[in-house]
Design an enzyme around this catalytic site. Structure first.
Site, mmCIF file in Angstrom:
data_model
loop_
_atom_site.group_PDB
_atom_site.id
_atom_site.type_symbol
_atom_site.label_atom_id
_atom_site.label_comp_id
_atom_site.label_asym_id
_atom_site.label_seq_id
_atom_site.Cartn_x
_atom_site.Cartn_y
_atom_site.Cartn_z
ATOM 1 N N SER A 6 9.894 2.602 -12.136
ATOM 2 C CA SER A 6 8.583 2.105 -12.563
ATOM 3 C C SER A 6 7.924 3.120 -13.583
ATOM 4 C CB SER A 6 7.602 1.592 -11.551
ATOM 5 O OG SER A 6 6.339 1.495 -11.795
ATOM 6 N N LYS B 68 9.169 5.621 -6.409
ATOM 7 C CA LYS B 68 9.800 5.035 -7.735
ATOM 8 C C LYS B 68 10.415 6.246 -8.346
ATOM 9 C CE LYS B 68 9.561 0.851 -7.674
ATOM 10 N NZ LYS B 68 10.578 -0.009 -7.462
ATOM 11 N N TYR C 34 3.525 4.527 -4.086
ATOM 12 C CA TYR C 34 4.355 3.737 -4.880
ATOM 13 C C TYR C 34 5.247 4.577 -6.082
ATOM 14 C CZ TYR C 34 5.868 -0.090 -8.200
ATOM 15 O OH TYR C 34 6.384 -0.836 -8.897
#
Length: 301
Positions: A154, A171, A167
């Site tokens: 991401s 990622k 997150y």
């Protein structure tokens, strides 16, 4: 142009009950791939379970004449990852491709981080990539033509984003996994790449069901299909894609500055412009290449 057909290759797509994963699964099936449509069917935060999203995608594929099976296991556990891969082996006896797409979001600023939420996010994204890729990797090593693994990274991991520390860390961890798998899989013909998609999904709270919408998941699907195909031209790369735009991201190393003896923080500061000058940057592809660069600097002049 010659169509990219899959000729019965078996591809697993996790998180394929909606959004990006659904678009990937449908495009693959329409090109002749046999698809394991995996989706736990939980909420965007990872709560609950529902078999209907994966089952509905399988129904669409079969109605169009394709082959697919549904799987409802969680990527967040080792047992779930093994079961997802086993579903492909039970149905068709092989695994040719995997797209690790499943994900959840539990955003929180770092100062207010809930560690249970953070662990859940890391379990689904980073460990999910490991849990599914590892048994698939083992199966692919027995394939005459190897296989392809696509890990979903991401922009939040590559570049950072407020409120997404867990997150983003997960990622970016997938990028490290990808780079190492690229090296380990090369002799077996296994190609591994990472994709950072930009699309409207339920995780981004701006679902784009209209395929003509600027950020429709369908506009990312072409690169996922290409990276999962036996003719994939890339290995060990990171791509960003969205709205019909496709770009390769890379890790660069500046030429830098060196002083083998008597270096100090003060001398480093005085030469900081040389340390950070991007002119003539390099793109090492492994730790070995970095070591070779350093060794050249240490050679007597």
């Amino acid at each position: 142009m010659t169509p990219l057909n899959f000729d019965g290759d078996v591809v697993i797509v996790t998180g394929a009950g909606g959004g990006l994963g659904r678009s990937y699964a449908l495009d693959l099936a329409r090109r002749g791939a046999r698809v394991v449509v995996n989706d736990l069917g939980g909420s965007a935060a990872g709560d609950g379970a529902d078999a209907s999203p994966a089952a509905q995608v399988v129904d669409v594929i079969r109605a169009e004449g394709g082959e697919a099976v549904a799987n409802f296991d969680s990527v967040a556990t080792q047992e779930g990852g093994k079961a997802i891969v086993q579903a492909a082996l039970d149905a068709w006896g092989r695994v040719d491709g995997v797209i690790c797409n499943a994900g959840i979001l539990r955003d929180r600023s770092f100062a207010k981080l809930d560690f249970n939420d953070a662990r859940a996010v890391v379990d689904v994204h980073l460990w999910g990539g490991i849990n599914v890729s590892q048994p698939a990797f083992v199966a692919m090593k027995d394939n005459p033509n190897g296989g392809r693994i696509v890990l979903t990274t991401s922009a939040s991991g590559l570049l950072g984003n407020f409120g997404q520390t867990a997150y983003g860390a997960a990622k970016m961890g997938l990028v490290g996994l990808m780079r190492s798998l690229r090296i380990e899989g090369e002799r077996s013909g296994i190609k591994v790449n990472a994709l950072a998609p930009i699309a409207g999904t339920r995780l981004t709270n701006n679902v784009s069901d209209d395929p003509s919408a600027p950020k429709a998941p369908d506009k990312v699907a072409p690169i996922a299909t290409l990276l999962a195909h036996r003719d994939c031209p890339a290995n060990g790369d990171i791509f960003m894609a969205g709205a019909g735009w496709f770009s390769r991201c890379f890790i660069g190393l500046t030429e830098g500055w060196s002083m083998p003896d008597n270096v100090t923080a003060e001398s480093l500061l005085a030469n900081w412009d040389k340390v950070t000058d991007e002119t003539g940057f390099q793109q090492p592809t492994s730790v070995i290449e970095v070591s070779e660069i350093l060794n050249r600097l240490l050679e007597p002049r």
